[in-house]
Design a protein around this motif. Sequence first.
Motif, short mmCIF file in Angstrom:
data_model
loop_
_atom_site.label_atom_id
_atom_site.label_comp_id
_atom_site.label_asym_id
_atom_site.label_seq_id
_atom_site.Cartn_x
_atom_site.Cartn_y
_atom_site.Cartn_z
N ALA A 101 -3.22 0.62 -3.94
CA ALA A 101 -3.08 -0.69 -3.30
C ALA A 101 -2.69 -1.71 -4.37
CB ALA A 101 -4.40 -1.10 -2.64
N PHE A 119 4.28 7.25 2.38
CA PHE A 119 4.60 6.04 3.13
C PHE A 119 4.24 4.80 2.32
CE2 PHE A 119 5.71 7.63 7.26
CZ PHE A 119 5.01 8.81 7.41
N LEU A 156 0.85 -1.19 0.00
CA LEU A 156 0.00 0.00 0.00
C LEU A 156 0.88 1.24 0.00
CD1 LEU A 156 -2.47 -1.10 2.84
CD2 LEU A 156 -2.78 -1.38 0.37
N GLU A 206 -2.26 15.94 9.20
CA GLU A 206 -3.43 15.16 8.80
C GLU A 206 -3.11 13.67 8.84
OE1 GLU A 206 -5.62 18.53 8.50
OE2 GLU A 206 -6.36 16.46 8.28
N GLY A 207 -4.15 12.84 8.71
CA GLY A 207 -3.93 11.41 8.63
C GLY A 207 -3.52 11.00 7.24
N PRO A 208 -2.80 9.87 7.09
CA PRO A 208 -2.41 9.38 5.76
C PRO A 208 -3.64 9.02 4.94
CG PRO A 208 -1.14 8.31 7.49
CD PRO A 208 -2.22 9.05 8.17
N LEU A 267 -4.84 6.82 1.53
CA LEU A 267 -4.42 5.74 0.64
C LEU A 267 -4.41 6.21 -0.81
CD1 LEU A 267 -3.73 2.71 0.40
CD2 LEU A 267 -6.18 2.29 0.09
N TRP A 316 5.40 -0.79 8.14
CA TRP A 316 5.48 0.54 7.54
C TRP A 316 6.92 0.95 7.24
CZ3 TRP A 316 1.26 3.56 6.37
CH2 TRP A 316 0.02 3.11 6.85
N GLN A 352 0.67 11.64 3.25
CA GLN A 352 0.25 12.36 4.44
C GLN A 352 0.59 13.84 4.30
OE1 GLN A 352 2.21 11.34 8.17
NE2 GLN A 352 0.37 11.85 9.33
N TYR A 368 0.66 5.43 0.74
CA TYR A 368 -0.13 6.48 1.35
C TYR A 368 0.59 7.82 1.19
CZ TYR A 368 -2.88 3.03 4.00
OH TYR A 368 -3.72 2.00 4.38
#
Lengths: 113, 110
Positions: A48, A88, A33, A41-43, A45, A103, A37, A35
């Motif tokens: 995939a 990430f 995956l 803030e949050g990562p 997606l 990760w 960020q 991502y």
Amino acid sequence: GQQLNQSPQSMFIQEGEDVSMNCTSSSIFNTWLWYKQDPGEGPVLLIALYKAGELTSNGRLTAQFGITRKDSFLNISASIPSDVGIYFCAGLSNAGNNRKLIWGLGTSLAVNP
Amino acid sequence: DGGITQSPKYLFRKEGQNVTLSCEQNLNHDAMYWYRQDPGQGLRLIYYSQIVNDFQKGDIAEGYSVSREKKESFPLTVTSAQKNPTAFYLCASKDHHEQFFGPGTRLTVL
């Protein structure tokens, strides 16, 4: 805990340039995956990947699941200022009952307009 | 709108106090996760829950506790035993193999 080797750690590029980053592991993964960020803030997606050799695109982003199942690549074409952020990678193995994502430490991207 | 909410966005506490961070999701996902993020450290797993009333320690569970009484909710308590609690905390839920994140809570302990 286990971590992926993600490189480069940071990049500073000019707007319009293409970007490449990668993740490698000593273990085999069944899922990769990617991502992004933004600061504070949050990562989110981006892409995939579920199959060795798979090449998947999402707009200007292209990611590949390495055929050895131990690596993955993310390319961004024609970068723009809003591409700035931390990218990430994360991998998932089906081995045993441990189904936690592993990760990378992230690639920080800066784009000069 | 379906999604994951974390509240508050910013939280300040005095040293020695316990504090609980909220995480709610309306995505009907079974699995939920808590991560801690420090500069240059990436995401480190604190606790995760695969199903209601069950949870497992992650890589850095010491000084934290969780509960999973409802499918929608997975609160994280940062206890006074956590030696360095100031960090950015991220909650996630999982659909198949993909994790989806909330906006995060930045905790500062003074």
